[in-house]
Design a protein around this motif. Structure first.
Motif, PDB file in Angstrom:
ATOM      1  N   UNK A  24     -22.762  29.780   0.044  1.00  0.00           N
ATOM      2  CA  UNK A  24     -23.353  28.472   0.302  1.00  0.00           C
ATOM      3  C   UNK A  24     -22.435  27.467   0.985  1.00  0.00           C
ATOM      4  N   UNK A  25     -21.823  27.877   2.084  1.00  0.00           N
ATOM      5  CA  UNK A  25     -21.084  26.899   2.880  1.00  0.00           C
ATOM      6  C   UNK A  25     -22.076  25.820   3.327  1.00  0.00           C
ATOM      7  N   UNK A  26     -21.599  24.596   3.430  1.00  0.00           N
ATOM      8  CA  UNK A  26     -22.519  23.514   3.781  1.00  0.00           C
ATOM      9  C   UNK A  26     -23.139  23.738   5.160  1.00  0.00           C
ATOM     10  N   UNK A  27     -22.336  24.222   6.086  1.00  0.00           N
ATOM     11  CA  UNK A  27     -22.856  24.523   7.419  1.00  0.00           C
ATOM     12  C   UNK A  27     -23.342  25.974   7.452  1.00  0.00           C
ATOM     13  N   UNK A  28     -24.623  26.187   7.742  1.00  0.00           N
ATOM     14  CA  UNK A  28     -25.081  27.572   7.864  1.00  0.00           C
ATOM     15  C   UNK A  28     -24.424  28.232   9.071  1.00  0.00           C
ATOM     16  N   UNK A  29     -24.430  29.555   9.074  1.00  0.00           N
ATOM     17  CA  UNK A  29     -23.822  30.261  10.206  1.00  0.00           C
ATOM     18  C   UNK A  29     -24.586  29.956  11.491  1.00  0.00           C
ATOM     19  N   UNK A  30     -23.893  30.048  12.617  1.00  0.00           N
ATOM     20  CA  UNK A  30     -24.522  29.775  13.909  1.00  0.00           C
ATOM     21  C   UNK A  30     -23.670  30.412  14.986  1.00  0.00           C
ATOM     22  N   UNK A  31     -24.266  30.679  16.132  1.00  0.00           N
ATOM     23  CA  UNK A  31     -23.456  31.066  17.285  1.00  0.00           C
ATOM     24  C   UNK A  31     -24.155  30.674  18.585  1.00  0.00           C
ATOM     25  N   UNK A  32     -23.328  30.420  19.582  1.00  0.00           N
ATOM     26  CA  UNK A  32     -23.836  30.179  20.930  1.00  0.00           C
ATOM     27  C   UNK A  32     -23.034  31.100  21.842  1.00  0.00           C
ATOM     28  N   UNK A  33     -23.732  31.994  22.547  1.00  0.00           N
ATOM     29  CA  UNK A  33     -23.034  32.945  23.406  1.00  0.00           C
ATOM     30  C   UNK A  33     -23.357  32.632  24.852  1.00  0.00           C
ATOM     31  N   UNK A  34     -22.337  32.778  25.700  1.00  0.00           N
ATOM     32  CA  UNK A  34     -22.510  32.416  27.112  1.00  0.00           C
ATOM     33  C   UNK A  34     -21.844  33.496  27.969  1.00  0.00           C
ATOM     34  N   UNK A  35     -22.437  33.769  29.111  1.00  0.00           N
ATOM     35  CA  UNK A  35     -21.843  34.758  30.001  1.00  0.00           C
ATOM     36  C   UNK A  35     -21.584  34.134  31.351  1.00  0.00           C
ATOM     37  N   UNK A  36     -20.380  34.319  31.826  1.00  0.00           N
ATOM     38  CA  UNK A  36     -20.016  33.822  33.143  1.00  0.00           C
ATOM     39  C   UNK A  36     -19.975  35.014  34.100  1.00  0.00           C
ATOM     40  N   UNK A  37     -20.990  35.098  34.959  1.00  0.00           N
ATOM     41  CA  UNK A  37     -21.110  36.275  35.828  1.00  0.00           C
ATOM     42  C   UNK A  37     -19.984  36.319  36.850  1.00  0.00           C
ATOM     43  N   UNK A  38     -19.396  35.167  37.164  1.00  0.00           N
ATOM     44  CA  UNK A  38     -18.317  35.140  38.151  1.00  0.00           C
ATOM     45  C   UNK A  38     -17.045  35.761  37.565  1.00  0.00           C
TER      46      UNK A  38
END
Ligand SMILES: Cc1cc2nc3c(=O)[nH]c(=O)nc-3n(C[C@H](O)[C@H](O)[C@H](O)COP(=O)(O)OP(=O)(O)OC[C@H]3O[C@@H](n4cnc5c(N)ncnc54)[C@H](O)[C@@H]3O)c2cc1C
Lengths: 261, 792
Positions: free
Chosen positions: B196-210
């Motif tokens: 029960x961490x106060x912040x739930x898990x999360x992720x933001x993934x990004x791809x740089x094609x260059x």
């Protein structure tokens, strides 16, 4: 949450006119919004009643306290008038949920919802309340029909709840440690003629315990109900408390309430 | 300049947190991002007969739907156990594959089977409801105690047994028990908890094609470790093409050590769709899919002489791993548990045997204390019972078996460098007014209440840990830590640490340390962590290691800066480097009293020359710039210890337990910032008391989580606690230059047995399991009344 239409009604008439089989009134939203978010309920229309002036506020007369349906728990718990007339009602309101819930949740929403472990229904029973709707007046004893079930008809709007001021009263709750709803809550009120012992949390719906009422009407002392062995066959069992434990708590909380009167 | 180490410096991070300026993963929004929703198994155990995404694909806004099939086709690897454990019979542990999206079988409620990626969150949710999965539901295995008798969950893993591990010597223990006057035995359950961490898990993934680089913002306690695992085992991208950023993280408690399914899936999918993907867990997903903690069933025995000397200790434990073995899942119930199970005592013979089992529940892994709370609960419940059965005062019995000489060679593994357990006990007794307890018990009795007092003396092994030692025991990585100190030309300092702060106040305490080492004002020091593109490789934060390992790396890097500064000063002032001293930010030549400030030296290092002269301030062999790195590998664990005392009052009519007093007297070695340490102790205590009285993760026999929300899972609240009475004894650790020991987990380690010993004391010795809820206690009170009536 599925999309819905939001309406803000300016008076009771408009609110009930907007109501349909796929609508809900939006008071504090403390029950409605979470159930919509979890996908347990979907409504096409939400009719906000918080802006209807007539539904908010507290009036005290010699005999009764009348609370508008959209009055928030925090307003009841902070009201000097309620504290003076029926202090147990103010402390009941203070014990509901947490500050966020008390800052939004309303008395009308609470009794319309009739959660089997909600606090206010016990106050209505113990304090011989009259539920004023836009159509009629309903005695509390006839209002709470069963689990999440009331005498309200579709589109019928609670406008106010009128509580009879007792000689003495106390509400004692054994809270669910997680949610802080009542595992068992007992509201004892001594009126001129008789004593009500309203019990919430123990069964599928709030009720007046006749056996204890009778004993206390004869002798208003906790000793007259001490050791009473209540029938637990209709009591709830869940992971927080067995029926047997609830039966014992009803007596314990009733005794505490009498002692606190 | 006054030393900052030891003072209550206000937290540098508070301004941004208290003004809502923290930047958490969910605060990050990238251009053109999409939203992910995971389709999860509603069953605890099932095989997937058919998965149909046709309808869902037609739903509005859908960008892509990916399943276990595509994961397998792309050869994306699964989640792993980071520590290899060998069974007593010499065989290696058995771990099932754990693909990020299940293809054939699901093994707990919440196991993901597909990801739906859409233009908006609402559209992703809507489409996810249209994914049709046809499951063949199988009988679930949920009970820890019975798991070995259940159906086989993972093909080829007999009895659902991952390993059957032994630490210690059964024969020696048998001999010790043969000599005993008395054997105290106990059966206990260490209840399952949800972090029960106060912040739930999360992720933001990004791809740089260059650049062909994936960037993953995620709620991690150890971004470098996550990158390593995702590269080496997940096959997501090579390490130099994978950047992992863990920005502000709102609590971890171990639950954010693991790389999770969502991290791998979103990173892989972002490249596939060539767009950013955002996923944020809802609280109900956190309940179901964050790793859980504890969940042991233990039988333990203590052999004693009649005057209370401990002779031998046995510990037979079944540990629930949940559906899969994860990063610290296998070490938590073994090397983090077994060695500490003999507690702070001299016990000549001991063993711990652990059978780790799979069940159809969420994976169980390291949660604050990880293994040591379970160990401490085992021994301290046992010692308390021994004190009752032997009729020896609980504090006397403990003192009688404390080691008095240090280093103390503990029975099973550790050599404890320093401590003074008797002093800790005496101070705790005084703080708690132990002597006055009987009077308070009588007062409670007069009110019809039952009062109990409970004691725990603990030591724990944290600050993990020496690389050679842990790797010899099966750890997949070495647990050193890195720091890089960059002295900027104009005098400010940036410190890069491989530790990660998700509530531990590193920005403040680490700056205090660097300020003292370098003589630079604390305002001019920045602590940077949590980005694999910024700092050097680091192992992250868990096991109370940040200060005792990461902090020392900072000290060592600072010392290298000072050493270089001395050489440069000597050259500039034409003196011998040996004659240069450093104090309060100044390099002083002892003979001439000439000096240079560290700022001047840094400036000279970056601008090594003067106009009209061919002259460098840099001695031969030294390069320009002022930046030093340290990889610090500790020589030992650190061993905080202490005594805690709790007092409870019970209402026998309702079973309500009121925690009246709680005293914690801990030895954390040198304390850098007392305010921060208090915060750590308070938090640990809240979680430990939560385990004893409130928290419990409960599954029904079909594997549904019954406590999947705060309506049923009791998170303790502030009004559940008394004012904590906190004190310290201080013996400096001899194994690190700061003399520090870890403080992050002590509260969660010591509190459960302390509180339960008090509850059981009040109940006249009757056992109740954790959490001591009202109904359990009410029943025990009824029994007590009955047996008292019989006795009378
Ligand atoms: C975390 C949490 C803890 C809580 N703890 C407690 C507790 O300890 N004790 C307790 O008693 N309650 C508790 N509650 C319930 C809360 O106090 C509210 O009373 C309850 O949610 C309903 O009130 P509301 O104003 O929010 O109603 P809403 O959610 O707005 O409406 C609920 C229902 O009532 C209907 N309704 C609302 N007003 C009227 C009206 N005037 N006439 C007719 N129908 C109406 C609506 O159509 C809807 O169906 C808790 C709630 C939460 C979220």
């Amino acid at each position: 949450m599925k999309d819905f239409n939001y309406h803000s009604a300016k008076d009771s008439k408009e609110a009930s006119k907007l109501a349909s089989s796929s609508s809900a009134f939006l008071a504090g939203g403390m029950t409605t919004i979470p159930s919509m978010k979890l996908g347990l309920a979907t409504y096409k229309d939400l009719i906000d009643i918080k802006n209807i002036k007539k539904l908010s506020g507290i009036k005290v007369s010699g005999k009764s306290v009348t609370i508008g349906a959209a009055t928030k728990h925090v307003e009841v718990s902070n009201s000097k008038d309620v504290k003076k007339a029926i202090p147990s009602l103010s402390s009941l309101a203070e014990g509901i949920g947490d500050p966020q819930v008390r800052n939004r949740g309303t008395i009308g929403g609470s009794i319309a919802n009739n959660d089997p472990s909600a606090d206010y229904p016990s106050a209505c029973i113990a304090l011989n309340a009259t539920i004023h709707t836009n159509e009629r007046k309903i005695e509390a004893a006839k209002f709470f029909k069963g689990m999440f079930e009331t005498a309200l008809k579709k589109g019928e709007l609670i406008e106010a709840i009128e509580f009879q001021i007792p000689e003495k009263s106390s509400y004692q709750k054994h809270p669910n440690p997680a949610s802080r709803y009542a595992i068992v809550g007992v509201y004892v009120a001594k009126h001129k003629g008789d004593v009500n012992v309203a019990v919430t949390g123990a069964k599928s719906c709030v009720y007046n315990d006749k056996e204890m009422s009778k004993a206390l009407s004869g002798n208003f002392s906790s000793s007259s109900i001490d050791g009473m062995d209540l029938d637990s066959s209709e009591m709830n069992t869940d992971m927080h408390a067995s029926a047997e434990f609830r039966a014992s708590l009803v007596v314990t909380q009733a005794k505490k309430a009498v002692d606190a009167c | 300049m006054a030393s900052l180490v030891g003072s209550r410096v206000e937290r540098k991070e508070d301004k941004r947190f208290l003004t809502g300026k923290g930047r958490y993963t969910a605060d990050i929004n990238l251009a053109n991002q999409t939203y992910a929703i995971f389709v999860r198994s509603p069953h605890a155990r099932a095989s997937i007969k058919k998965l149909n995404i046709d309808k869902a694909l037609k739903s509005s806004g859908v960008v892509s739907i990916l399943t276990g099939k595509e994961i397998a086709d792309d050869k994306i690897g699964g989640l792993i156990a980071g520590w290899a454990i060998r069974s007593e019979d010499g065989t290696e542990m058995k771990c099932p594959g754990n693909p990020p999206l299940a293809k054939d079988n699901v093994n707990f409620v919440g196991d993901p089977v597909a990801v739906v990626i859409a233009e908006s969150l609402a559209e992703a949710k809507e489409a996810a409801e249209k994914v049709e999965v046809d499951y063949k539901v199988l009988k679930a295995v949920t009970s820890t105690a019975d798991a070995m008798n259940g159906d086989t969950i993972h093909e080829g893993i007999d009895k659902n047994l991952c390993f059957d591990w032994l630490l210690g010597d059964r024969q020696k223990v048998k001999e010790a028990f043969d000599k005993a006057d008395k054997v105290i035995s106990i059966d206990i359950i260490n209840n399952r908890l949800i972090p029960n961490a106060m912040e739930p898990r999360a992720c933001v993934a990004d791809y740089n094609a260059a650049s062909e680089e994936i960037t993953l913002y995620t709620t991690s306690q150890n971004p470098h470790l996550s990158r390593l695992i995702m590269s080496a085992f997940g096959n997501v991208a090579p390490e130099h093409k994978l950047r992992v950023v863990a920005p502000d993280v709102g609590g971890g408690f171990g639950s954010k050590i693991n790389v999770y399914n969502e991290d791998i899936v979103c990173s892989w999918a972002a490249k596939k769709i060539n767009r950013a993907i955002k996923w944020v867990a809802e609280r109900s997903e956190s309940f179901l899919t964050d790793i859980h903690g504890r969940d042991h069933v233990t039988h333990a025995e203590l052999a004693v002489t009649k005057d209370g000397k401990f002779l031998g200790f046995k510990n037979e434990t079944i540990a629930n791993l949940g559906a899969y073995a994860r990063v610290f899942g296998t070490v938590t119930p073994t090397y983090l548990f077994g060695p500490c199970a003999t507690g702070v005592y001299e016990i000549p013979a001991a063993y711990t045997n652990v059978k780790a089992v799979y069940t159809n529940t969420a994976p169980v892994d390291a949660y604050r204390g990880a293994g040591r709370p379970e160990a401490t609960y085992t021994i301290e419940r046992l010692v308390e019972k021994a004190s009752m059965e032997l009729g020896i005062d609980k504090t006397e019995l403990r003192i009688k078996n404390f080691p008095t000489a240090f280093p103390f060679k503990q029975t099973l593994v550790h050599t404890v460098d320093s401590g003074d357990y008797v002093a800790g006990m005496e101070k705790a007794k005084q703080m708690a007014d132990y002597k006055g307890f009987e009077a308070r018990r009588k007062e409670s009795e007069a009110k019809g209440k039952l009062r109990g007092i409970g004691v725990t003396s603990y030591f724990e092994a944290c600050g993990i840990a020496p690389s050679a030692a842990v790797m010899s025991l099966g750890c997949g990585v070495g647990l050193w830590e890195s720091a890089e100190v960059r002295f900027n030309p104009t005098g400010q300092v940036t410190v890069y640490t491989g530790s990660h702060s998700h509530g531990q106040s590193h920005q403040t305490t680490f700056a205090q340390i660097a300020a003292d080492e370098l003589g630079v004002p604390i305002e001019n020091i920045d602590i940077v962590h949590g980005d694999t593109d910024k700092g050097t490789f680091g192992m992250g934060t868990y096991g109370s290691r940040s200060l005792a390992v990461g902090g020392i790396a900072i000290v060592n890097a600072c010392k290298k800066i000072v050493e270089k500064g001395k050489r440069v000063t000597a050259k500039m002032l034409e003196a011998n480097p040996e004659d240069v001293e450093f104090k309060d930010g100044e390099f002083i030549v002892s003979k001439s009293n000439k000096k240079k400030t560290i700022g001047e030296v840094a400036f000279a290092c970056y601008l090594p020359g003067v106009r009209d002269e061919m002259k460098s301030p840099l001695p031969e062999g030294d390069e320009p710039g002022l930046k030093e790195t340290s990889f610090y590998d500790p020589s030992n664990f650190s061993f905080p210890a202490g005594t805690h005392i709790a007092e409870v009052e019970i209402d026998p009519e309702t079973g309500h337990v009121k925690l009246e007093k709680y005293t914690a007297c801990d030895d954390f070695g040198r304390i850098i910032n007392p305010m921060v340490v208090e915060g750590q102790v308070h938090g640990g205590l809240a979680q430990g008391i939560g385990q004893a009285l409130y928290e419990n993760a409960e599954y029904d026999e079909t594997g549904q989580l019954m406590t999947g929300s705060y309506m049923d899972y009791t998170m303790p609240r502030a009004d559940n606690f008394p004012e904590f009475n906190i004190g310290y004894t201080c013996t400096h650790a001899t194994t690190n230059p700061l003399g520090v020991k870890g403080c992050g987990e002590a509260g969660a380690i010591a509190a459960p047995p302390t509180v339960m010993n008090a509850v059981i004391d009040a109940l006249g010795g009757q056992e109740v399991t954790m959490p001591a809820t009202a109904e359990k206690v009410w029943k025990a009170c009824k029994n007590l009344k009955k047996s008292n009536a019989k006795a009378a």
